[in-house]
Enzyme design. Structure first.
Site, PDB file in Angstrom:
ATOM      1  N   CYS A   1      59.700  18.561  42.347  1.00  0.00           N
ATOM      2  CA  CYS A   1      60.850  18.049  43.087  1.00  0.00           C
ATOM      3  C   CYS A   1      60.299  17.042  44.086  1.00  0.00           C
ATOM      4  O   CYS A   1      59.191  17.212  44.592  1.00  0.00           O
ATOM      5  CB  CYS A   1      61.530  19.201  43.819  1.00  0.00           C
ATOM      6  SG  CYS A   1      62.968  18.724  44.796  1.00  0.00           S
TER       7      CYS A   1
ATOM      8  N   TRP B   1      58.137  22.972  43.859  1.00  0.00           N
ATOM      9  CA  TRP B   1      57.121  22.187  44.587  1.00  0.00           C
ATOM     10  C   TRP B   1      57.771  20.875  45.010  1.00  0.00           C
ATOM     11  O   TRP B   1      57.963  19.982  44.204  1.00  0.00           O
ATOM     12  CB  TRP B   1      55.959  21.929  43.639  1.00  0.00           C
ATOM     13  CG  TRP B   1      54.794  21.170  44.159  1.00  0.00           C
ATOM     14  CD1 TRP B   1      54.788  19.942  44.757  1.00  0.00           C
ATOM     15  CD2 TRP B   1      53.434  21.575  44.096  1.00  0.00           C
ATOM     16  NE1 TRP B   1      53.525  19.562  45.073  1.00  0.00           N
ATOM     17  CE2 TRP B   1      52.661  20.546  44.673  1.00  0.00           C
ATOM     18  CE3 TRP B   1      52.782  22.700  43.597  1.00  0.00           C
ATOM     19  CZ2 TRP B   1      51.279  20.612  44.759  1.00  0.00           C
ATOM     20  CZ3 TRP B   1      51.401  22.763  43.685  1.00  0.00           C
ATOM     21  CH2 TRP B   1      50.669  21.729  44.267  1.00  0.00           C
ATOM     22  N   ASP B   2      58.077  20.772  46.291  1.00  0.00           N
ATOM     23  CA  ASP B   2      58.846  19.619  46.777  1.00  0.00           C
ATOM     24  C   ASP B   2      57.929  18.593  47.450  1.00  0.00           C
ATOM     25  O   ASP B   2      56.769  18.864  47.765  1.00  0.00           O
ATOM     26  CB  ASP B   2      59.904  20.126  47.771  1.00  0.00           C
ATOM     27  CG  ASP B   2      61.169  19.272  47.762  1.00  0.00           C
ATOM     28  OD1 ASP B   2      61.093  18.108  47.325  1.00  0.00           O
ATOM     29  OD2 ASP B   2      62.209  19.778  48.204  1.00  0.00           O
TER      30      ASP B   2
ATOM     31  N   ASP C   1      58.020  12.203  36.550  1.00  0.00           N
ATOM     32  CA  ASP C   1      57.142  11.366  35.732  1.00  0.00           C
ATOM     33  C   ASP C   1      56.255  12.230  34.855  1.00  0.00           C
ATOM     34  O   ASP C   1      56.153  13.443  35.047  1.00  0.00           O
ATOM     35  CB  ASP C   1      56.303  10.448  36.633  1.00  0.00           C
ATOM     36  CG  ASP C   1      55.470  11.231  37.630  1.00  0.00           C
ATOM     37  OD1 ASP C   1      54.546  11.949  37.190  1.00  0.00           O
ATOM     38  OD2 ASP C   1      55.722  11.136  38.847  1.00  0.00           O
TER      39      ASP C   1
ATOM     40  N   PHE D   1      45.474  -1.239  46.392  1.00  0.00           N
ATOM     41  CA  PHE D   1      44.398  -0.588  45.621  1.00  0.00           C
ATOM     42  C   PHE D   1      43.128  -1.421  45.693  1.00  0.00           C
ATOM     43  O   PHE D   1      43.156  -2.647  45.512  1.00  0.00           O
ATOM     44  CB  PHE D   1      44.820  -0.439  44.164  1.00  0.00           C
ATOM     45  CG  PHE D   1      43.717   0.049  43.250  1.00  0.00           C
ATOM     46  CD1 PHE D   1      43.468   1.406  43.114  1.00  0.00           C
ATOM     47  CD2 PHE D   1      42.923  -0.853  42.536  1.00  0.00           C
ATOM     48  CE1 PHE D   1      42.444   1.858  42.278  1.00  0.00           C
ATOM     49  CE2 PHE D   1      41.903  -0.407  41.706  1.00  0.00           C
ATOM     50  CZ  PHE D   1      41.668   0.953  41.570  1.00  0.00           C
TER      51      PHE D   1
ATOM     52  N   GLU E   1      87.107  32.476  38.757  1.00  0.00           N
ATOM     53  CA  GLU E   1      85.917  31.623  38.669  1.00  0.00           C
ATOM     54  C   GLU E   1      84.685  32.457  38.311  1.00  0.00           C
ATOM     55  O   GLU E   1      83.843  32.024  37.521  1.00  0.00           O
ATOM     56  CB  GLU E   1      85.696  30.898  40.005  1.00  0.00           C
ATOM     57  CG  GLU E   1      86.707  29.794  40.267  1.00  0.00           C
ATOM     58  CD  GLU E   1      86.589  29.222  41.675  1.00  0.00           C
ATOM     59  OE1 GLU E   1      86.711  27.986  41.813  1.00  0.00           O
ATOM     60  OE2 GLU E   1      86.397  29.996  42.636  1.00  0.00           O
TER      61      GLU E   1
HETATM   62  C1  GLA Z   1      64.779  18.372  49.006  1.00  0.00           C
HETATM   63  C2  GLA Z   1      65.137  18.987  47.672  1.00  0.00           C
HETATM   64  C3  GLA Z   1      66.312  19.923  47.828  1.00  0.00           C
HETATM   65  C4  GLA Z   1      65.968  20.988  48.840  1.00  0.00           C
HETATM   66  C5  GLA Z   1      65.544  20.355  50.146  1.00  0.00           C
HETATM   67  C6  GLA Z   1      65.016  21.398  51.114  1.00  0.00           C
HETATM   68  O1  GLA Z   1      65.746  17.497  49.427  1.00  0.00           O
HETATM   69  O2  GLA Z   1      65.389  17.997  46.736  1.00  0.00           O
HETATM   70  O3  GLA Z   1      66.646  20.500  46.598  1.00  0.00           O
HETATM   71  O4  GLA Z   1      64.931  21.787  48.322  1.00  0.00           O
HETATM   72  O5  GLA Z   1      64.534  19.386  49.973  1.00  0.00           O
HETATM   73  O6  GLA Z   1      64.638  20.848  52.313  1.00  0.00           O
END
Ligand code: GLA
Length: 748
Positions: A525, A476-477, A533, A280, A613
């Site tokens: 995600c 949103w990954d 966070d 930084f 199940e």
């Molecule tokens: C990450 C996410 C998973 C899935 C994969 C898809 O690992 O944590 O839940 O969405 O990406 O590529």
């Protein structure tokens, strides 16, 4: 009024219901930290620091004659600068145009206003139940104005802090470090609780005694990380879940964070928290302002559970913006069911079965766009892969909506594959170092989110996706950490700004999309919980907690997560067994009990389940829906530590008014001749009568006495005092990872 200034002693006192925070100006205008802890009233506490010669401690020039007895080396400071006599960890380090480092802040003025402060471009808590104190400090030599902001949420026992640096001079300045807050605790010895981890094993709680050294909890990965969560607790060594002084420190930040805790030669403890200083460097030209992230401070003398309850409520009420979209609806996600191998029929099959069991939303995960049959290509090309989804998204969404289900979709906005049209068109949009092949992570590169043109492009992409399709949920990954951190759009002297500008770009995109599409539920995600966070939670009310869906491993992940974050934020799904991460088999019922302590959903192909199940899934969904309000808004109690010696793990929810409670117990180490399993309830009204509404066993072998117990206990009545102080002894739960849930409700 929660904020008082006593002119006679130049003392600021911040009051919350159960804590006092106090600062005082010394005769030279330095701002000293006097006290933070259990409520003590308004009186100045300066006599806590008697004058004493500490030898080798430097003197202010103005006070040369006092020789070491009034030294920045030992006085508790509110916001200490580097290189001016305080050798402990500094909060800020500033250099002038000559490269001379030194910061000494002198009080100018202060103001108090009703309501919460906002921070330009950064997430911050909100609400009318807050009062703000702004203390204007200045370094006259640098011509640097520093505003210290304090938000006091009196009823919530929360104090927020942030700092604004403004170059009021005519020379450029460089911020080498700009933390959000310093907390000096001159007395006492403390334990540090932190939450370390790794991918698929996030937020493992670790408690250690502080020694005469400096501990650092931080991340230089460009994300808050799986490895060190931006939340720490200092507590007295005797503190337990129910007793003792505890301080929580939670930066509202998703990038490189750092919390240093130092115990100095005098035995005093200093904590400094904020942006990680490594990597930084911020150029502050005349007239420019730099804003630090916010940090949430909380003190309680009533132990770790009480501290957690404060953060849980605060995050839900005063930090998250979109919780209104969270309901008791259950989703199903196709990731572990299909990975990249699906087409519209497969997705529809999963949705159809799920709808028949009461699932309310179908989430289409990775692989629906661009050329994306593996994780080596396609990121950045946010147009539908019509080989998999013939006719595009719209007909599939329509069919799913016709089942009475909502539709959600996965995106990974911040990333680009080398093998993508986007990268071929804009190679300079990725973070890469000139002259070097970039280091890869999951075969992908990171887009330069510090560039406004990249953020604008992504805004258009996802605005189009969300406007043209009836999408009601976004996952949103963010699936790699940052390397080769260099922006092709910034000059050499601003390269130290890329990490922070990146996360500001992410916040801008989040802000635009969540504001434009308020009806969409966003879930965060990052390879599971790699960016779990408070910064992300300001925009997204929930985050996928971990890629590890093994119910037994989830116990310790969710346990660690629960110290700072509410259950309403914890993404948790029932997945197939043998589990894809660990190979373990856990009864479907127990998998449900664990996933219910989160935003309950499924992540498997229900078509592969047996009739029995499927009927259990249907009952599980109905049960979750009836518990959802209590789970999401109830007070969360940890009864055991899953890493401890117990053969079982227990946790409990209690409605804040004590009207009902839900006990959860999972046997984690089935034993031949276990000791009696004894539980003591928490959070009940001792004087009220409670009725056992139901006790449900999962995974307990048929024909065992436990089943008779479960039937017999339903309808029985106990006083709150009995349940909390004498407790209950459960029957032996034999089986592979059996579990029990007990619901009790106040009765007459
Ligand atoms: C990450 C996410 C998973 C899935 C994969 C898809 O690992 O944590 O839940 O969405 O990406 O590529």
């Amino acid at each position: 009024m929660s904020i008082r200034f006593e002119a006679k002693t130049s003392t600021f006192t911040l009051h919350t219901q159960h804590s006092t925070y106090q600062m005082q100006l010394d005769p030279m205008g330095h701002l000293l930290h006097l006290y933070y802890g259990r409520s003590v009233g308004d009186a100045s506490n300066f006599d806590l620091y008697p004058a004493a010669d500490h030898g080798f401690s430097p003197d202010y020039h103005e006070l040369e004659n006092v020789r070491g007895s009034y030294s920045p080396d030992v006085l508790p400071q509110e916001y200490p600068g580097a290189n001016r006599g305080d050798f402990r960890v500094p909060a800020a380090d500033v250099a002038d145009a000559q490269g001379a480092r030194g910061l000494e802040l002198i009080y100018q003025s202060h103001s108090v206003h009703a309501g919460a402060y906002t921070l330009e471009g950064l997430p911050a808590s909100h609400g009318d139940d807050c009062e703000t104190l702004a203390i204007q400090m200045r370094d006259p030599v640098l011509g640097l104005g520093v505003q210290l902001l304090y938000g006091v949420y009196e009823q919530q026992d929360m104090i927020t802090r942030a700092v604004l640096f403004t170059n009021e001079g005519s020379q450029p300045l460089t911020l080498e470090k700009a933390a959000s807050a310093c907390l000096d605790l001159p007395f006492g010895s403390w334990d540090l609780i932190q939450f370390h981890g790794r991918h698929a094993m996030e937020r493992q709680m670790e408690r250690t005694r502080l020694d005469h050294d400096t501990r650092r909890v931080g991340s230089v990965r460009g994300a808050s990380s799986h490895h060190h969560n931006p939340f720490v607790i200092l507590c007295e060594p005797a503190a337990t879940e129910d007793y003792g002084s505890c301080y929580g420190v939670m930066p509202v930040y998703s990038g490189n964070h750092c919390t240093d805790v130092e115990v100095d030669f005098n035995g005093s403890t200093r904590l400094v928290t904020g942006i990680h200083p490594d990597g930084f460097r911020w150029l502050l030209n005349p007239g420019e302002t730099f804003t630090t992230p916010q940090v949430l401070l909380c003190y309680t003398h009533e132990g770790l559970s009480d501290l957690s309850h404060h953060y849980h409520r605060f995050i839900r009420q005063s930090l998250c913006r979109g919780t209104a979209n969270q309901t008791s609806q259950v989703l199903i996600n196709n990731w572990e069911a299909t990975y990249f191998h699906f087409d519209q029929d497969k997705i529809y099959d999963i949705a159809q079965k799920a709808a028949s069991l009461g699932v309310g939303m179908m989430v289409l995960d990775d692989g629906w766009f661009g050329k994306r049959d593996t994780d080596t290509s396609g990121l950045g090309d946010w147009f539908v892969n019509t080989q998999k989804l013939q006719g595009g998204l719209a007909p599939l969404i329509q069919k799913i909506n016709d089942l009475g289900m909502k539709f959600g979709i996965w995106i990974e906005p911040e990333m680009v594959s080398e093998d993508s049209d986007l990268y071929r068109a804009h190679p300079d949009w990725a973070l890469t170092l000139p002259g070097r092949k970039p280091v890869l992570g999951r075969s992908q590169l990171v887009l330069d989110m510090s560039r406004p043109d990249v953020v604008d492009y992504l805004t258009d992409c996802f605005t189009k996706l969300l406007s043209e399709n009836h999408i009601e949920y976004i996952k949103w990954d963010m699936n790699r950490n940052m390397t080769d951190v260099y922006s092709h759009a910034l000059p050499p002297e601003r390269q130290g700004e890329v990490f922070h500008r990146y996360i500001m770009g992410v916040y801008t995109l989040l802000d635009r999309l969540t504001t434009r599409f308020p009806h969409v539920l966003f879930e965060g995600c990052a390879g599971g919980g790699g960016r779990f966070d408070a910064g992300m939670l300001a925009y997204l009310p929930q985050i996928w907690c971990s890629d590890n869906t093994d119910a037994i491993e989830r116990l310790s992940i969710q346990y660690g997560t629960s110290f700072g974050y509410p259950v309403s934020a914890v993404g948790a799904h029932v997945s197939a067994c043998p589990n894809h991460q660990t190979g373990r088999t856990v009864p479907l019922g127990t998998r449900g009990v664990v996933a219910m302590s989160g935003t309950f959903g499924y992540e498997l192909d229900l078509n592969k389940l047996s009739r029995k199940e499927l009927s259990l899934v249907k009952r599980q969904i109905a049960r979750y829906q009836s518990y959802a309000e209590l789970i999401r808004t109830g007070d969360y109690y940890r009864l055991t530590n899953p890493a401890g010696a117990d053969f079982w793990h227990g946790w409990q929810f209690a409605a804040p008014d004590g009207s009902e409670a839900l006990m959860n117990v999972v046997v984690v180490h089935p034993q031949g001749n276990p000791r009696p399993l004894h539980i003591e309830w928490k959070g009940l009204d001792p004087n009220s009568l409670y009725k056992v509404v139901r006790a449900e066993l999962q995974g307990v072998h048929p024909g065992l006495p436990a089943h008779d117990w479960a039937k017999a206990i339903a309808g029985q009545k106990f006083t709150g005092a009995q349940l909390m102080y004498a407790g209950q002894t459960l029957p032996q739960l034999y089986g592979d990872y059996p579990s029990v849930q007990i619901l009790i409700r106040k009765t007459r």
